[in-house]
Design a protein around this motif. Structure first.
Motif, PDB file in Angstrom:
ATOM      1  N   THR A  60       1.062  -1.354  -0.211  1.00 18.32           N
ATOM      2  CA  THR A  60       0.028  -0.115  -0.271  1.00 18.32           C
ATOM      3  C   THR A  60       1.012   0.968  -0.047  1.00 18.32           C
ATOM      4  O   THR A  60       2.564   1.078   0.381  1.00 18.32           O
ATOM      5  N   GLU A  61       0.050   2.278  -0.389  1.00 13.40           N
ATOM      6  CA  GLU A  61       1.281   2.998   0.041  1.00 13.40           C
ATOM      7  C   GLU A  61       1.860   3.629   1.206  1.00 13.40           C
ATOM      8  O   GLU A  61       1.190   3.284   2.745  1.00 13.40           O
ATOM      9  N   ASP A  62       2.494   4.460   1.644  1.00 10.79           N
ATOM     10  CA  ASP A  62       3.467   4.314   2.405  1.00 10.79           C
ATOM     11  C   ASP A  62       2.596   4.911   3.366  1.00 10.79           C
ATOM     12  O   ASP A  62       2.874   5.064   4.738  1.00 10.79           O
ATOM     13  N   ARG A  83       1.070  12.215   4.471  1.00 12.82           N
ATOM     14  CA  ARG A  83      -0.146  12.056   3.299  1.00 12.82           C
ATOM     15  C   ARG A  83       0.747  12.802   2.485  1.00 12.82           C
ATOM     16  O   ARG A  83       0.105  13.278   1.334  1.00 12.82           O
ATOM     17  N   ASP A 166      -7.157   4.079  -2.770  1.00  9.21           N
ATOM     18  CA  ASP A 166      -7.201   3.490  -0.967  1.00  9.21           C
ATOM     19  C   ASP A 166      -7.846   3.258  -0.762  1.00  9.21           C
ATOM     20  O   ASP A 166      -7.785   1.810   0.173  1.00  9.21           O
TER      21      ASP A 166
END
Length: 181
Positions: A60-62, A83, A166
């Motif tokens: 997933t995104e950091d 973010r 997301d």
């Protein structure tokens, strides 16, 4: 006679909900991230909880730190600083998770510290600047600048904090976690 009482109770409940919404109007939960103070409309905020261990979700995104179990409900948690492409920070005893509802999904936002609840009148909210020091990345999440005394708060649009990708990653992870239990 019972129907009349039920109708009166329903009207009272509706009036209470309406007056609660009215009381929340113009109120913002503010928190610190980096050197900036941000505000979220109080109506999005479900609760504020102490930082707790997070189960990481691979690939997933950091900024999506993972999932937490909040009273039996699994919710995704994102780090607001990451973010906004800010430097990461070390979590400590002031680190909190603001639990909000976005697009019918409950999400936790990890923030450095909660500041306060402030009231910002509509006439004290300005559109975000198109040039200046504010990062372009950060700017797409900010819908306005709230003037509070001699300070400003960047007002966030929570719908833009999580994109649809997301949300689908989180939903898939949720399903996997539930199946494993």
């Amino acid at each position: 006679m019972g129907e009349t009482n039920e109708l009166k109770e329903l009207q009272n409940d509706t009036q209470t909900a309406s007056s609660e919404r009215e009381a929340q109007k113009g109120k913002y939960m503010t928190f610190k991230s980096g050197n900036e103070y941000f505000g979220l409309k109080i109506q999005y905020v479900n609760e504020i909880i102490q930082y707790q261990p997070i189960t990481a979700v691979p690939e997933t995104e950091d900024y999506i730190k993972g999932l937490i179990n909040l009273r039996g409900k699994v919710i995704p948690v994102i780090d607001v600083r990451l973010r906004f492409k800010q430097e990461p920070f070390e979590y400590n005893d002031r680190t909190c998770i603001i639990v909000i509802s976005v697009k019918s999904t409950v999400v936790g936002l990890i923030v450095e510290k909660i500041a306060e609840v402030v009231e910002i009148k509509e006439e004290n909210i300005l559109p975000p600047p198109t040039i200046g020091r504010m990062d372009k990345i950060q700017q797409k999440y900010v819908y306005g600048i709230g003037k509070v005394g001699d300070k400003v708060k960047l007002l966030l649009d929570p719908d833009k904090l999580l994109n649809d990708e997301d949300l689908s990653i989180v939903e898939q992870s949720n399903e996997t976690m539930i199946e494993e239990e």
